[in-house]
Enzyme design. Structure first.
Site, short mmCIF file in Angstrom:
data_model
loop_
_atom_site.label_atom_id
_atom_site.label_comp_id
_atom_site.label_asym_id
_atom_site.label_seq_id
_atom_site.Cartn_x
_atom_site.Cartn_y
_atom_site.Cartn_z
N THR A 78 -6.61 -21.04 -89.09
CA THR A 78 -5.64 -21.61 -89.94
C THR A 78 -4.28 -21.80 -89.28
O THR A 78 -3.92 -21.02 -88.09
CB THR A 78 -5.35 -21.04 -91.52
OG1 THR A 78 -4.18 -21.51 -91.85
CG2 THR A 78 -4.97 -19.53 -91.02
N ARG A 79 -3.30 -22.64 -89.52
CA ARG A 79 -2.09 -22.86 -88.92
C ARG A 79 -1.08 -22.82 -89.75
O ARG A 79 0.11 -23.02 -89.70
CB ARG A 79 -1.75 -23.81 -87.64
CG ARG A 79 -2.14 -25.24 -88.44
CD ARG A 79 -1.75 -26.57 -87.54
NE ARG A 79 -0.87 -27.41 -88.13
CZ ARG A 79 -1.49 -28.29 -88.87
NH1 ARG A 79 -2.74 -28.41 -88.92
NH2 ARG A 79 -0.61 -29.08 -89.41
N HIS A 83 -3.00 -19.98 -99.52
CA HIS A 83 -2.77 -19.96 -100.79
C HIS A 83 -3.86 -19.47 -101.52
O HIS A 83 -4.89 -19.35 -100.86
CB HIS A 83 -2.18 -21.30 -101.25
CG HIS A 83 -0.82 -21.94 -100.63
ND1 HIS A 83 0.36 -20.88 -100.72
CD2 HIS A 83 -0.36 -22.57 -99.64
CE1 HIS A 83 1.30 -21.50 -99.98
NE2 HIS A 83 0.95 -22.56 -99.41
N HIS A 86 -7.30 -21.47 -100.45
CA HIS A 86 -7.89 -20.97 -99.02
C HIS A 86 -8.58 -19.56 -99.09
O HIS A 86 -9.46 -19.40 -98.68
CB HIS A 86 -6.74 -20.80 -98.13
CG HIS A 86 -5.93 -21.96 -98.04
ND1 HIS A 86 -4.50 -22.30 -98.32
CD2 HIS A 86 -6.24 -23.16 -97.31
CE1 HIS A 86 -4.32 -23.31 -98.13
NE2 HIS A 86 -5.15 -23.88 -97.47
N ARG A 173 -11.37 -30.87 -93.92
CA ARG A 173 -10.90 -32.12 -94.16
C ARG A 173 -9.89 -32.45 -93.10
O ARG A 173 -8.91 -31.71 -93.32
CB ARG A 173 -10.52 -32.72 -95.51
CG ARG A 173 -10.51 -34.14 -95.71
CD ARG A 173 -10.11 -34.38 -97.25
NE ARG A 173 -9.91 -35.80 -97.45
CZ ARG A 173 -8.64 -36.55 -97.15
NH1 ARG A 173 -7.85 -35.93 -96.61
NH2 ARG A 173 -8.73 -37.82 -97.39
N GLY A 285 20.17 -46.47 -81.37
CA GLY A 285 20.63 -48.21 -81.39
C GLY A 285 21.24 -48.45 -80.01
O GLY A 285 21.47 -47.52 -79.26
N LEU A 286 21.31 -49.75 -79.87
CA LEU A 286 22.05 -49.99 -78.68
C LEU A 286 23.59 -49.77 -78.43
O LEU A 286 24.20 -49.33 -79.45
CB LEU A 286 21.92 -51.60 -78.61
CG LEU A 286 20.63 -52.49 -78.53
CD1 LEU A 286 20.65 -53.87 -79.01
CD2 LEU A 286 20.02 -52.35 -77.13
N GLY A 290 27.40 -49.52 -83.26
CA GLY A 290 28.07 -48.92 -84.53
C GLY A 290 27.73 -47.48 -84.64
O GLY A 290 28.22 -46.84 -85.76
N LYS A 291 27.10 -46.61 -83.81
CA LYS A 291 26.62 -45.57 -83.92
C LYS A 291 27.91 -44.43 -83.94
O LYS A 291 28.02 -43.81 -84.83
CB LYS A 291 25.76 -44.86 -82.87
CG LYS A 291 24.50 -45.72 -82.77
CD LYS A 291 23.66 -45.08 -81.24
CE LYS A 291 24.29 -45.24 -80.09
NZ LYS A 291 24.55 -46.65 -79.59
N SER A 292 28.76 -44.48 -83.02
CA SER A 292 30.01 -43.66 -83.10
C SER A 292 30.59 -43.82 -84.14
O SER A 292 31.40 -42.79 -84.68
CB SER A 292 30.66 -43.92 -81.80
OG SER A 292 29.74 -43.12 -80.55
#
Length: 457
Positions: A78-79, A83, A86, A173, A285-286, A290-292
């Site tokens: 398990t990782r 519960h 299990h 599964r 984005g390029l 408009g990111k900033s």
């Protein structure tokens, strides 16, 4: 191995995919151009300081299982936190093989977004100490880095458990599955691991115990296999998404029919409500999309809500954190990885951060996502290159176009170097036809809907 083509062949053979959304494929993309193979010689074993009494060598595990006196031993990999479902499964498996049970959780690198092993091991200890028969059950930690390789990893896990003294192994599964690929399809079939394990179990000397899907019958207070649910019976189940979004994110204890009270309390302590968690808004984005501008408005609106924000803007980062880096693909990747690392540290400490960088390559953005974890919100500024060029007050696009004419390409994103747009961004914004303020309110609405900030009255 010294070529990118060779690395792709390796990932295709080992993992059946070259898709960078696979966590191990994206990890290997950072290994540069040299891979070394050959015989191994142990010089020093790593020293651990946590849960020392639960860390055993294979020989020690075999000796402890031998003392239990059973011919058969079933191992459970398990990782995730355990519960009730299990717990029920593992107890049934031990009864089925009439043997001992070793709960053998992985405490090395696992899938990005998984619960940290310190928290998980505390839940395992609480369960084994209080709800399992100690005469027939042992808990031991496995310092293994998971590859999320699905069927092939099931075989690896079985071999490891054989070395620890188990002759039965529970395979569930989609065992060690990394989820969906970039097209939205699962990397591996849900029962591929079980089928491959069954094919080789005689050669491995480890018999598979399939993980059957169990559901809870609230009217009868018991778990049954899904195929055995009485007609018309009421069933209850909680998905992993519901655990995160409907319970932990809202500060609610998980119900006792689903998990033991000790586990519920540990998880609630370690995972505060979402509005108290850190998060990263990653604008991509390029240049000129408009990111900033949108970042500036989002920052103001979050400060208005009382949420302090760290800003990692591409231009500012290059002045300080990434000073001296050029614009080759390697340097750009290094720049993004540095931003991702810093963002991850802020988020893990409970802070909020906005990153605004072109970050043109999907694989590198995937690495940044891994560093940040689950609360990574990718925002794609979908602005055509023609619009970006019209806004180009620095003249960078014109310079790149001229360099192309002169036969000296600059590797400028959107001109002579590609931009790989996100496939499934959390938010897509139009960097034209909408103002920065309008776009910022879309981001704020998303944060409200997901519970990162409280809705304003």
């Amino acid at each position: 191995m010294r070529s990118t083509t060779g690395m792709l062949r390796l990932t295709a053979h080992a993992y059946g995919s070259t898709d960078s959304k696979h966590p191990m494929v994206s990890e290997m993309a950072r290994w540069n151009k040299v891979c070394i193979s050959g015989p191994l010689k142990v010089v020093n074993l790593p020293k651990y300081y946590d849960f020392v009494n639960l860390r055993h060598t294979p020989a020690q595990v075999r000796a402890m299982l031998e003392e239990m006196g059973h011919d058969n031993v079933v191992a459970f990999q398990t990782r995730n936190p355990l519960h009730r479902i299990h717990e029920e499964l593992t107890k049934r498996a031990a009864a089925e093989v009439k043997g001992s049970l070793i709960v053998h959780p992985v405490v090395g690198m696992t899938k990005p977004g998984d619960v940290d092993h310190y928290t998980r091991v505390r839940t395992y200890k609480a369960l084994v100490d209080n709800y399992y028969d100690k005469k027939d059950t042992m808990l031991s930690l496995l310092p293994l880095a998971m590859r999320m390789a699905g069927p092939k990893e099931a075989l690896l896990h079985a071999i490891i458990r054989r070395n620890h003294g188990a002759n039965h192994f529970i395979v569930g599964r989609d065992h060690a599955g990394p989820g969906n690929d970039s097209s939205g399809k699962p990397f591996y079939g849900p029962y591929d691991a079980q089928e491959l394990m069954q094919k080789y179990e005689a050669e491995l000397g480890v018999k598979m115990v399939p993980f059957e899907m169990l559901v809870y019958l609230p009217d009868e207070d018991r778990y049954v296999e899904e195929k055995d649910v009485p007609k018309g019976a009421k069933v209850a189940n909680i998905s992993g998404t519901q655990v995160r979004d409907d319970y932990l994110a809202k500060g609610k204890l998980l119900p006792e029919w689903f998990t033991r009270p000790e586990t519920a309390e540990i998880l609630r302590e370690m995972y505060p409500p979402r509005h108290k968690q850190g998060f990263c808004i990653w604008f991509t984005g390029l240049s000129g999309s408009g990111k900033s501008a949108t970042t500036e408005v989002v920052t103001t609106l979050l400060l208005e809500r009382g949420r302090e924000i760290a800003i990692l803007d591409g231009d500012v980062v290059r002045t300080h954190l990434s000073k001296g880096l050029g614009f080759s693909k390697e340097d750009r990747d290094t720049n993004i990885i540095r931003i991702g690392f810093v963002a991850g540290e802020i988020v893990h400490a409970g802070g909020a951060v906005i990153c605004a960088a072109i970050s043109p390559y999907r694989a590198t953005r995937a690495e940044a996502r891994k560093m940040v974890g689950e609360n990574f919100i990718e925002v794609y500024m979908d602005t055509p290159v023609e619009v970006c060029e019209q806004r180009d007050v620095k003249g960078l696009y014109a310079k790149a176009r001229q360099a192309m004419i002169d036969g000296k390409p600059m590797g400028f994103t959107g001109v002579d170097d590609p931009y790989e747009q996100p496939i499934e961004p959390a938010i897509t914004l139009k960097g034209f036809g909408a103002s920065a303020e309008e776009n910022a309110h879309i981001v704020i609405s998303y944060l409200e809907e997901q519970g990162y900030i409280a809705k304003q009255a």
